[in-house]
Design a protein around this motif. Structure first.
Motif, PDB file in Angstrom:
ATOM      1  N   UNK A  64       0.833  -1.216   0.176  1.00 45.82           N
ATOM      2  CA  UNK A  64      -0.017  -0.148  -0.066  1.00 45.82           C
ATOM      3  C   UNK A  64       0.711   1.368  -0.116  1.00 45.82           C
ATOM      4  N   UNK A  65       1.994   1.122   0.666  1.00 41.41           N
ATOM      5  CA  UNK A  65       2.808   2.324   0.791  1.00 41.41           C
ATOM      6  C   UNK A  65       3.746   2.686  -0.437  1.00 41.41           C
ATOM      7  N   UNK A  66       3.851   1.425  -1.222  1.00 44.48           N
ATOM      8  CA  UNK A  66       4.748   1.502  -2.400  1.00 44.48           C
ATOM      9  C   UNK A  66       6.046   1.340  -2.243  1.00 44.48           C
ATOM     10  N   UNK A  67       6.293   0.615  -1.115  1.00 46.85           N
ATOM     11  CA  UNK A  67       7.879   0.229  -0.849  1.00 46.85           C
ATOM     12  C   UNK A  67       7.945  -0.921  -1.708  1.00 46.85           C
ATOM     13  N   UNK A  68       7.019  -1.676  -1.688  1.00 49.45           N
ATOM     14  CA  UNK A  68       7.181  -3.163  -2.737  1.00 49.45           C
ATOM     15  C   UNK A  68       6.166  -2.707  -3.969  1.00 49.45           C
ATOM     16  N   UNK A  69       7.219  -2.816  -5.222  1.00 47.32           N
ATOM     17  CA  UNK A  69       6.481  -2.464  -6.131  1.00 47.32           C
ATOM     18  C   UNK A  69       5.432  -3.608  -6.631  1.00 47.32           C
ATOM     19  N   UNK A  70       4.106  -3.181  -6.775  1.00 45.78           N
ATOM     20  CA  UNK A  70       3.128  -4.264  -7.166  1.00 45.78           C
ATOM     21  C   UNK A  70       2.809  -4.300  -8.542  1.00 45.78           C
ATOM     22  N   UNK A  71       2.811  -5.335  -9.320  1.00 41.86           N
ATOM     23  CA  UNK A  71       2.594  -5.455 -10.644  1.00 41.86           C
ATOM     24  C   UNK A  71       0.988  -5.518 -10.820  1.00 41.86           C
ATOM     25  N   UNK A  72       0.219  -6.070  -9.489  1.00 36.95           N
ATOM     26  CA  UNK A  72      -1.033  -6.194  -9.584  1.00 36.95           C
ATOM     27  C   UNK A  72      -1.614  -5.692  -8.276  1.00 36.95           C
ATOM     28  N   UNK A  73      -1.695  -4.254  -8.407  1.00 34.92           N
ATOM     29  CA  UNK A  73      -2.065  -3.353  -7.011  1.00 34.92           C
ATOM     30  C   UNK A  73      -3.531  -3.547  -6.609  1.00 34.92           C
ATOM     31  N   UNK A  74      -4.335  -4.321  -7.459  1.00 41.43           N
ATOM     32  CA  UNK A  74      -5.473  -4.680  -7.236  1.00 41.43           C
ATOM     33  C   UNK A  74      -5.611  -5.664  -5.966  1.00 41.43           C
TER      34      UNK A  74
END
Length: 116
Positions: A64-74
């Motif tokens: 949620x904070x963006x520290x881990x890049x999420x390919x699937x943010x959903x």
């Protein structure tokens, strides 16, 4: 006929001390609680729920904070919700087990449901 009793006054209540001749068939040992049975399976399940819930909450917070890049943010919110659903009962029962182990007043292993 009942044996004669002596009256002891203590505060607002009156207590009657029975004489030795009166035996009603009860012994003090039958009114004592047996030693508590520790529900090891339930405590293990609570510990697993607490651990996995903590991991999922941390991973969800990092996503949620963006520290881990999420390919699937959903998938961020489902990870947080499942983590919370596992963390809350796990933490609650682990806390009860810890306080019962330490012997705090009001906490007992009887408060943890068994799975037998």
């Amino acid at each position: 006929m009942m044996p004669k009793r002596s009256v002891l006054k203590g505060g607002s209540a009156q207590y009657y001390k029975l004489t030795k001749a009166h035996d009603d068939g009860y012994i003090d040992l039958q009114f004592q609680r047996p030693p508590p049975k520790v529900p090891y399976k339930a405590i293990l399940l609570a510990t697993v729920l607490f651990s996995i819930g903590t991991i999922l909450l941390v991973v969800g917070a990092l996503l949620l904070s963006g520290n881990i890049s999420a390919e699937y943010a959903d998938r961020t919110w489902p990870v947080l919700i499942i983590g919370a659903l596992m963390f809350i009962p796990g933490a609650y029962h682990v806390r009860i087990a810890y306080y019962a182990y330490k012997g705090y007043d009001g906490y007992s292993y009887d408060d943890i449901p068994e799975f037998d």
